[in-house]
Design an enzyme around this catalytic site. Sequence first.
Site, short mmCIF file in Angstrom:
data_model
loop_
_atom_site.label_atom_id
_atom_site.label_comp_id
_atom_site.label_asym_id
_atom_site.label_seq_id
_atom_site.Cartn_x
_atom_site.Cartn_y
_atom_site.Cartn_z
N CYS A 113 0.81 -1.22 0.00
CA CYS A 113 0.00 0.00 0.00
C CYS A 113 0.85 1.27 0.00
O CYS A 113 0.32 2.36 -0.21
CB CYS A 113 -0.96 0.00 1.18
SG CYS A 113 -2.04 -1.43 1.18
N HIS A 246 -2.77 7.08 2.61
CA HIS A 246 -3.29 5.84 2.03
C HIS A 246 -4.71 5.61 2.55
O HIS A 246 -4.97 5.70 3.74
CB HIS A 246 -2.37 4.68 2.39
CG HIS A 246 -2.98 3.34 2.12
ND1 HIS A 246 -3.53 3.02 0.91
CD2 HIS A 246 -3.15 2.26 2.93
CE1 HIS A 246 -4.01 1.79 0.97
NE2 HIS A 246 -3.79 1.31 2.19
N ASN A 276 -10.20 0.14 0.12
CA ASN A 276 -8.73 0.20 0.13
C ASN A 276 -8.23 -0.44 -1.17
O ASN A 276 -8.35 -1.65 -1.35
CB ASN A 276 -8.22 -0.57 1.36
CG ASN A 276 -6.71 -0.62 1.46
OD1 ASN A 276 -6.01 -0.30 0.51
ND2 ASN A 276 -6.23 -1.04 2.62
O1 UT7 Z 1 -3.79 -1.28 3.57
C1 UT7 Z 1 -3.12 -1.34 4.79
C2 UT7 Z 1 -3.65 -1.77 5.76
N1 UT7 Z 1 -4.91 -2.13 6.29
C3 UT7 Z 1 -5.40 -1.36 7.22
O2 UT7 Z 1 -4.91 -0.28 7.48
C4 UT7 Z 1 -6.53 -1.88 8.05
C5 UT7 Z 1 -6.28 -1.55 9.47
N2 UT7 Z 1 -7.23 -2.09 10.40
C6 UT7 Z 1 -8.52 -1.73 10.39
O3 UT7 Z 1 -8.97 -0.94 9.58
C7 UT7 Z 1 -9.39 -2.27 11.48
O4 UT7 Z 1 -8.58 -2.92 12.45
C8 UT7 Z 1 -10.48 -3.27 10.97
C9 UT7 Z 1 -11.53 -2.50 10.19
C10 UT7 Z 1 -9.83 -4.33 10.09
C11 UT7 Z 1 -11.15 -3.94 12.15
O5 UT7 Z 1 -11.70 -2.97 13.03
P1 UT7 Z 1 -11.43 -3.06 14.59
O6 UT7 Z 1 -12.19 -1.99 15.20
O7 UT7 Z 1 -9.93 -3.06 14.77
O8 UT7 Z 1 -12.07 -4.44 14.95
P2 UT7 Z 1 -11.39 -5.76 15.54
O9 UT7 Z 1 -10.45 -6.36 14.55
O10 UT7 Z 1 -10.85 -5.45 16.90
O11 UT7 Z 1 -12.65 -6.68 15.68
C12 UT7 Z 1 -13.72 -6.32 16.53
C13 UT7 Z 1 -14.83 -7.34 16.32
C14 UT7 Z 1 -14.34 -8.79 16.34
O12 UT7 Z 1 -15.30 -9.56 17.01
P3 UT7 Z 1 -15.08 -9.99 18.54
O13 UT7 Z 1 -13.80 -10.78 18.54
O14 UT7 Z 1 -14.97 -8.71 19.30
O15 UT7 Z 1 -16.31 -10.79 18.84
C15 UT7 Z 1 -14.32 -9.17 14.88
O16 UT7 Z 1 -14.51 -10.55 14.69
O17 UT7 Z 1 -15.43 -7.13 15.03
C16 UT7 Z 1 -15.50 -8.39 14.35
N3 UT7 Z 1 -15.47 -8.15 12.92
C17 UT7 Z 1 -16.57 -7.91 12.20
N4 UT7 Z 1 -17.86 -7.84 12.56
C18 UT7 Z 1 -18.76 -7.58 11.60
C19 UT7 Z 1 -14.38 -8.11 12.10
N5 UT7 Z 1 -14.80 -7.86 10.84
C20 UT7 Z 1 -16.15 -7.74 10.88
C21 UT7 Z 1 -17.12 -7.48 9.91
N6 UT7 Z 1 -18.40 -7.41 10.31
N7 UT7 Z 1 -16.82 -7.27 8.60
#
Ligand code: UT7
Length: 319
Positions: A113, A246, A276
Amino acid sequence: MIFSRIVGTGGYLPPRVVTNDEFAARLDTSDAWIRERTGIVERHIADASQTSSDLALEASRAALSAAGVRAEDIDLIVLATSTPDYVFPSTACLLQAKLGIKNCPAFDLQAVCSGFVYALATADNFIRAGTHRRALVVGAEVFSRILDWNDRGTCVLFGDGAGAVVLAAGDRPGVHASVLRADGSHAGILSVPGNVCGGSIVGSPYLQMQGSQVFKFAVKVLDEVARETVAAAGMQLGDIDWLIPHQANVRILEATARKLGLPLERLVVTVDHHGNTSAASVPLALDEFVRAGKIRPGHRVLLQGVGGGFTWGATLVTM
Ligand code: UT7
């Protein structure tokens, strides 16, 4: 002294739009979760017949047309992608052939990225060295090909597209400063850990990510590299008209702008309708805001990449 300057921008998004509701219809997710946690509303996904070089061709033609430069006047092609058409030849060489030109150097650059920022800094160095005068710098991706469409934690985040700029030699900047960084010790938090061997894929062909670790790392390094780049250019953060980080997640973008003390009106956001698009995200965002008449000649724009590797970097340009 020779400097380089962006003299034309172009972008291309494949026509098919995929909404959050399409994911919600078959996965345990919702439009509300995706919007709230990422800011993404929709993304474009390439048709199975479209490759990165096809997307790159459309974006390059638009950039050449905006610059008033003929393809045969390009003397360098640097193309950033993590989703090349083939193992080899490079997507840059395939693009060169599709543009109907020969002989100029053409190569791919792999910094995920951060790829476009790395490519722009690389082309700037070629031009400032005096060996090349008109570079085509492209970011092109079909990330839809490396997603596990059943993994709700990753498949909702990405889209396909391409962005391009024509970078030309001139007697004033242009590109003021670039800072590029990498730390391979973080390779495991964002990767596609597979390769082709003996006719099979060894490892995994799918993108894997530790989302929250990537999130924290991105906010930290985007802040640091913005400050380093502005200082390297001999400017202040207040001199920046537009910040184009990005486009990964609107929460990362807004957190970065807040840490830098930049008003949200100066933050370019396209992740809501692009998703993204990895190496394509920064040039696509730049092109959209140039064509909308928001980014205008004379504006100072800070372009920032961050992604797998880990890699990150920034370039400060006057348009
Ligand atoms: O291109 C370069 C890089 N990529 C990025 O920069 C992405 C960086 N990271 C992010 O944007 C965020 O970390 C995410 C959007 C990927 C995730 O958001 P978050 O607030 O960090 O959520 P999390 O990973 O801590 O997950 C929270 C909860 C989890 O459930 P539990 O374990 O709390 O029960 C996940 O399983 O959200 C759940 N979850 C979802 N729920 C509904 C993860 N993806 C989804 C989804 N829909 N699509």
